[in-house]
Design a protein around this motif. Structure first.
Motif, PDB file in Angstrom:
ATOM      1  N   ALA A  60     -22.158  24.125  41.368  1.00  7.02           N
ATOM      2  CA  ALA A  60     -22.413  23.590  42.712  1.00  7.02           C
ATOM      3  C   ALA A  60     -21.269  22.758  43.258  1.00  7.02           C
ATOM      4  O   ALA A  60     -21.184  22.553  44.483  1.00  7.02           O
ATOM      5  CB  ALA A  60     -23.694  22.765  42.691  1.00  7.02           C
ATOM      6  N   GLY A  61     -20.370  22.295  42.398  1.00  8.63           N
ATOM      7  CA  GLY A  61     -19.287  21.424  42.851  1.00  8.63           C
ATOM      8  C   GLY A  61     -18.457  22.022  43.974  1.00  8.63           C
ATOM      9  O   GLY A  61     -17.979  21.305  44.863  1.00  8.63           O
ATOM     10  N   SER A  62     -18.308  23.346  43.975  1.00  6.40           N
ATOM     11  CA  SER A  62     -17.504  23.986  45.034  1.00  6.40           C
ATOM     12  C   SER A  62     -18.084  23.702  46.416  1.00  6.40           C
ATOM     13  O   SER A  62     -17.349  23.616  47.400  1.00  6.40           O
ATOM     14  CB  SER A  62     -17.448  25.504  44.819  1.00  6.40           C
ATOM     15  N   ALA A  63     -19.422  23.552  46.479  1.00  5.24           N
ATOM     16  CA  ALA A  63     -20.074  23.339  47.783  1.00  5.24           C
ATOM     17  C   ALA A  63     -19.717  21.987  48.389  1.00  5.24           C
ATOM     18  O   ALA A  63     -19.893  21.786  49.593  1.00  5.24           O
ATOM     19  CB  ALA A  63     -21.585  23.456  47.639  1.00  5.24           C
ATOM     20  N   PHE A  64     -19.197  21.074  47.558  1.00  5.23           N
ATOM     21  CA  PHE A  64     -18.873  19.750  48.092  1.00  5.23           C
ATOM     22  C   PHE A  64     -17.625  19.775  48.981  1.00  5.23           C
ATOM     23  O   PHE A  64     -17.261  18.764  49.564  1.00  5.23           O
ATOM     24  CB  PHE A  64     -18.729  18.720  46.958  1.00  5.23           C
ATOM     25  N   ILE A  65     -16.976  20.923  49.086  1.00  6.04           N
ATOM     26  CA  ILE A  65     -15.898  21.019  50.092  1.00  6.04           C
ATOM     27  C   ILE A  65     -16.513  21.053  51.497  1.00  6.04           C
ATOM     28  O   ILE A  65     -15.804  20.868  52.484  1.00  6.04           O
ATOM     29  CB  ILE A  65     -14.960  22.240  49.886  1.00  6.04           C
ATOM     30  N   CYS A  66     -17.816  21.290  51.578  1.00  3.00           N
ATOM     31  CA  CYS A  66     -18.518  21.256  52.870  1.00  3.00           C
ATOM     32  C   CYS A  66     -19.187  19.886  52.993  1.00  3.00           C
ATOM     33  O   CYS A  66     -20.049  19.551  52.165  1.00  3.00           O
ATOM     34  CB  CYS A  66     -19.593  22.338  52.942  1.00  3.00           C
ATOM     35  N   PRO A  67     -18.818  19.111  54.007  1.00  2.00           N
ATOM     36  CA  PRO A  67     -19.344  17.737  54.096  1.00  2.00           C
ATOM     37  C   PRO A  67     -20.864  17.666  54.055  1.00  2.00           C
ATOM     38  O   PRO A  67     -21.424  16.717  53.519  1.00  2.00           O
ATOM     39  CB  PRO A  67     -18.819  17.240  55.457  1.00  2.00           C
ATOM     40  N   GLU A  68     -21.546  18.693  54.590  1.00  2.00           N
ATOM     41  CA  GLU A  68     -23.020  18.623  54.665  1.00  2.00           C
ATOM     42  C   GLU A  68     -23.693  18.670  53.297  1.00  2.00           C
ATOM     43  O   GLU A  68     -24.885  18.403  53.183  1.00  2.00           O
ATOM     44  CB  GLU A  68     -23.566  19.725  55.583  1.00  2.00           C
ATOM     45  N   TYR A  69     -22.944  19.018  52.221  1.00  2.00           N
ATOM     46  CA  TYR A  69     -23.561  19.048  50.889  1.00  2.00           C
ATOM     47  C   TYR A  69     -23.176  17.844  50.030  1.00  2.00           C
ATOM     48  O   TYR A  69     -23.617  17.725  48.893  1.00  2.00           O
ATOM     49  CB  TYR A  69     -23.201  20.358  50.164  1.00  2.00           C
ATOM     50  N   ARG A  70     -22.359  16.958  50.600  1.00  2.00           N
ATOM     51  CA  ARG A  70     -21.882  15.835  49.768  1.00  2.00           C
ATOM     52  C   ARG A  70     -22.967  14.801  49.491  1.00  2.00           C
ATOM     53  O   ARG A  70     -22.805  13.967  48.609  1.00  2.00           O
ATOM     54  CB  ARG A  70     -20.673  15.169  50.441  1.00  2.00           C
ATOM     55  N   TYR A  71     -24.079  14.868  50.217  1.00  2.00           N
ATOM     56  CA  TYR A  71     -25.178  13.941  49.908  1.00  2.00           C
ATOM     57  C   TYR A  71     -25.651  14.170  48.464  1.00  2.00           C
ATOM     58  O   TYR A  71     -26.198  13.271  47.828  1.00  2.00           O
ATOM     59  CB  TYR A  71     -26.334  14.114  50.912  1.00  2.00           C
ATOM     60  N   LEU A  72     -25.428  15.363  47.950  1.00  2.00           N
ATOM     61  CA  LEU A  72     -25.869  15.705  46.591  1.00  2.00           C
ATOM     62  C   LEU A  72     -25.001  15.038  45.522  1.00  2.00           C
ATOM     63  O   LEU A  72     -25.363  15.019  44.348  1.00  2.00           O
ATOM     64  CB  LEU A  72     -25.845  17.227  46.401  1.00  2.00           C
ATOM     65  N   MET A  73     -23.822  14.552  45.922  1.00  2.00           N
ATOM     66  CA  MET A  73     -22.971  13.863  44.935  1.00  2.00           C
ATOM     67  C   MET A  73     -22.906  12.354  45.223  1.00  2.00           C
ATOM     68  O   MET A  73     -22.002  11.666  44.768  1.00  2.00           O
ATOM     69  CB  MET A  73     -21.556  14.486  44.884  1.00  2.00           C
ATOM     70  N   LYS A  74     -23.940  11.874  45.923  1.00  2.00           N
ATOM     71  CA  LYS A  74     -23.990  10.445  46.233  1.00  2.00           C
ATOM     72  C   LYS A  74     -23.995   9.651  44.922  1.00  2.00           C
ATOM     73  O   LYS A  74     -24.798   9.946  44.030  1.00  2.00           O
ATOM     74  CB  LYS A  74     -25.264  10.159  47.041  1.00  2.00           C
ATOM     75  N   GLY A  75     -23.116   8.692  44.806  1.00  2.00           N
ATOM     76  CA  GLY A  75     -23.031   7.896  43.580  1.00  2.00           C
ATOM     77  C   GLY A  75     -21.883   8.319  42.684  1.00  2.00           C
ATOM     78  O   GLY A  75     -21.693   7.770  41.601  1.00  2.00           O
ATOM     79  N   ILE A  76     -21.076   9.268  43.140  1.00  2.00           N
ATOM     80  CA  ILE A  76     -19.984   9.803  42.309  1.00  2.00           C
ATOM     81  C   ILE A  76     -18.969   8.716  41.939  1.00  2.00           C
ATOM     82  O   ILE A  76     -18.315   8.809  40.890  1.00  2.00           O
ATOM     83  CB  ILE A  76     -19.276  10.994  43.034  1.00  2.00           C
ATOM     84  N   GLU A  77     -18.904   7.662  42.763  1.00  2.00           N
ATOM     85  CA  GLU A  77     -17.943   6.584  42.466  1.00  2.00           C
ATOM     86  C   GLU A  77     -18.267   5.868  41.158  1.00  2.00           C
ATOM     87  O   GLU A  77     -17.433   5.170  40.590  1.00  2.00           O
ATOM     88  CB  GLU A  77     -17.867   5.591  43.647  1.00  2.00           C
ATOM     89  N   ARG A  78     -19.492   6.046  40.658  1.00  2.00           N
ATOM     90  CA  ARG A  78     -19.889   5.394  39.404  1.00  2.00           C
ATOM     91  C   ARG A  78     -19.447   6.194  38.170  1.00  2.00           C
ATOM     92  O   ARG A  78     -19.539   5.705  37.046  1.00  2.00           O
ATOM     93  CB  ARG A  78     -21.422   5.300  39.334  1.00  2.00           C
ATOM     94  N   ALA A  79     -19.046   7.450  38.377  1.00  2.00           N
ATOM     95  CA  ALA A  79     -18.746   8.328  37.229  1.00  2.00           C
ATOM     96  C   ALA A  79     -17.390   7.996  36.608  1.00  2.00           C
ATOM     97  O   ALA A  79     -16.481   7.489  37.284  1.00  2.00           O
ATOM     98  CB  ALA A  79     -18.767   9.784  37.673  1.00  2.00           C
ATOM     99  N   ASP A  80     -17.249   8.321  35.331  1.00  2.00           N
ATOM    100  CA  ASP A  80     -15.951   8.189  34.658  1.00  2.00           C
ATOM    101  C   ASP A  80     -15.193   9.505  34.711  1.00  2.00           C
ATOM    102  O   ASP A  80     -13.968   9.522  34.717  1.00  2.00           O
ATOM    103  CB  ASP A  80     -16.171   7.783  33.191  1.00  2.00           C
ATOM    104  N   SER A  81     -15.935  10.609  34.687  1.00  2.00           N
ATOM    105  CA  SER A  81     -15.278  11.918  34.762  1.00  2.00           C
ATOM    106  C   SER A  81     -16.158  12.872  35.556  1.00  2.00           C
ATOM    107  O   SER A  81     -17.393  12.747  35.549  1.00  2.00           O
ATOM    108  CB  SER A  81     -14.996  12.463  33.359  1.00  2.00           C
ATOM    109  N   PHE A  82     -15.497  13.809  36.227  1.00  2.00           N
ATOM    110  CA  PHE A  82     -16.200  14.762  37.093  1.00  2.00           C
ATOM    111  C   PHE A  82     -15.554  16.126  36.906  1.00  2.00           C
ATOM    112  O   PHE A  82     -14.338  16.239  36.795  1.00  2.00           O
ATOM    113  CB  PHE A  82     -16.063  14.320  38.552  1.00  2.00           C
ATOM    114  N   ASN A  83     -16.403  17.153  36.869  1.00  2.00           N
ATOM    115  CA  ASN A  83     -15.865  18.492  36.608  1.00  2.00           C
ATOM    116  C   ASN A  83     -16.610  19.539  37.428  1.00  2.00           C
ATOM    117  O   ASN A  83     -17.825  19.462  37.585  1.00  2.00           O
ATOM    118  CB  ASN A  83     -16.036  18.790  35.105  1.00  2.00           C
ATOM    119  N   PHE A  84     -15.865  20.483  37.982  1.00  2.00           N
ATOM    120  CA  PHE A  84     -16.505  21.693  38.516  1.00  2.00           C
ATOM    121  C   PHE A  84     -15.556  22.869  38.329  1.00  2.00           C
ATOM    122  O   PHE A  84     -14.376  22.699  38.048  1.00  2.00           O
ATOM    123  CB  PHE A  84     -16.926  21.511  39.985  1.00  2.00           C
TER     124      PHE A  84
END
Ligand code: PLP
Length: 474
Positions: free
Chosen positions: A275-299
């Motif tokens: 699903a990470g690819s969908a975050f290139i579309c701003p309307e799907y970024r609500y699904l990654m709310k809180g990402i600033e808390r992560a230590d690592s992120f992968n898609f």
């Protein structure tokens, strides 16, 4: 093979590839061959004298194609997609020509430097917090791993190094082995099997927590598990939050899990393989709310962002935990510029690495963000179209909210009837799906996989499902 022959062979292969892909709709999605079909078709030993490339070329249809599952057929709906595009294929030709092994900066500076910049481009496309980006001038940065499974393992090993370091500072007399035996990580029962495997490979305990009734892992569940383990004298150190689970493409509550991980000093890895690819579309970024808390992120751009396998993008806020954990530095790998740019061998399990950022560069440039967004949106729209067809037939039900390009559905019948439905459906060979099961409910998964899939293909897929259901229910 000389250069002139290579030019002829290469051109013929390019023609073959374009013809294969443009006409892929005509092929049966899954082959009908039996195990062992291939051996009798080719000689038992390698040829003493070179074969002619014309013969090699003609063997593709005779030997290989009968045994190929056509993942890029518009009616291949199994698993999650694997990407395929002409810019990525062309970039792989160049990567094959340069054929460097970019384990350190000096081993091929362009290989390292393009990767650093591409991961910044991509991170900015997803609007990742700047702490993950090399261009921010902090510690963070990105790397291309081969697969999401490797990213999960690498993150776990970084988390393990960080936890051992912290505990040793607090309890200098404690031995590494004693600390490791107390480490405990957390994930959801809905996370990918590669997470459990990372625990096994990393030699640590991983708890599989129950998600809520909508299949999302919640912060409270994680916090209760951490508290219980702390009371038992264990050391919580790592958690995996999945954005887009494999079975049903649901999203763990990152906004709740992040604060819990930060409070208890637990390394948070976010696995958004599909699903990470969908975050290139701003309307799907609500699904990654809180990402600033992560230590690592992968898609995986190799799943849904038109970059051919393998290209799994991983970002870390502080890669030094990996660099220090994996740092074995023999003289023959040292170079004078060490420290001025990443030596990616310290960020991954193998030493060797291909020039994978070329295909990212070609895809991002030759599509542009706009067309990549259009690709994601179209595939999600096609999933909703299939969902509407399923909903129009009361014999069926949708078992999970459709958010991305995956539709989970079943006949309102027993698991057995649904198993028969899938078996018959796949047996007809027109479309290909795989099932899953959550809380003992068996369902079918229809993923939009191919960039060639159109509405008319979805109509055909639905017709197949409906006709097969008619047969079974008759
Ligand atoms: N994580 C999730 C959520 C997945 O869906 C998958 C595969 O579909 C993976 C991890 C494993 O991906 P890879 O094959 O890149 O290791």
């Amino acid at each position: 093979m000389e250069a002139n022959q290579f030019k002829d062979f290469g051109k013929e292969m390019i023609d073959y590839v374009a013809g294969y892909l443009e006409n892929i709709r005509e092929r049966r999605v899954v082959p009908t061959v039996e195990p062992g079909y291939l051996r009798p078709l080719i000689p038992a030993n390698a040829p003493e004298k070179p074969d002619k490339w014309e013969d090699v070329m003609s063997d593709i249809e005779r030997v290989i194609m009968p045994g190929v599952t056509h993942w890029h057929s518009p009616r291949f709906h199994a698993y999650f997609p694997t990407a395929n595009s002409y810019p990525a294929i062309v970039a792989d030709i160049l990567s094959g020509a340069i054929a460097c092994i970019g384990f350190s900066w000096i081993a091929s500076p362009a290989c390292t430097e393009l990767e650093v910049v591409m991961l910044d481009w991509l991170g900015k496309m997803l609007d990742l917090p700047k702490e993950f980006l090399a261009c921010s001038g902090g510690k963070g940065g990105g790397v291309i791993q081969g697969t999401a499974s490797e990213a999960t393992l690498v993150a776990l090993l970084g988390a393990k190094a960080r936890a051992i370091d912290r505990v040793k500072k607090e309890h200098p007399k404690m031995k590494d082995a004693d600390i490791v035996s107390k480490l405990v990580g957390y994930t959801s029962s809905q996370s990918h099997s590669s997470v459990e495997r990372a625990g096994l490979l990393g030699g640590v305990k991983l708890r599989s927590l129950q998600p809520d009734e909508t299949n999302r892992l919640r912060g409270e569940t994680l916090e209760n598990a951490i508290k219980k383990d702390l009371e038992a004298g264990l050391i919580p150190f790592y958690a995996v939050n999945t954005l887009g689970t494999t079975s049903s493409c649901t999203f763990d509550r990152l906004d709740e899990i992040g604060p819990v991980c930060n409070e208890y000093n637990v390394w948070l890895h976010v696995d958004a393989a599909y699903a990470g690819s969908a975050f290139i579309c701003p309307e799907y970024r609500y699904l990654m709310k809180g990402i600033e808390r992560a230590d690592s992120f992968n898609f995986n751009p190799h799943k849904w962002l038109l970059v051919n396998f393998d290209c799994s993008a991983m970002w870390l806020k502080d890669p030094s935990w990996l660099v220090n954990a994996f740092n074995v530095d023999p003289l023959y790998l040292k170079h004078e510029q060490q420290g001025a740019a990443p030596d990616y061998r310290h960020w991954q399990i193998p030493l060797g690495r291909r020039f994978r950022s070329l295909k990212l560069w070609f895809v991002l440039r030759l599509y542009g963000i706009e067309n990549l967004q259009a690709h994601i949106r179209k595939q999600i729209e096609l999933a909703h179209y299939f969902e509407s067809l399923v909903r129009s037939d009361d014999r069926f039900e949708i078992t999970e909210e459709v958010i991305m390009g995956l539709v989970c559905f079943r006949l309102k019948e027993t698991n057995h009837v649904n198993e028969v439905l899938l078996k018959r459906l796949n047996g007809r060979g027109v479309i290909h799906l795989v099932p899953s099961k959550i809380r003992d409910i068996y369902f079918l998964r229809l993923a939009i996989c191919s960039r060639y899939t159109e509405k008319s293909d979805i109509d055909i897929s639905w017709k197949e499902v409906k006709e097969t259901a008619n047969e079974i229910l008759a």
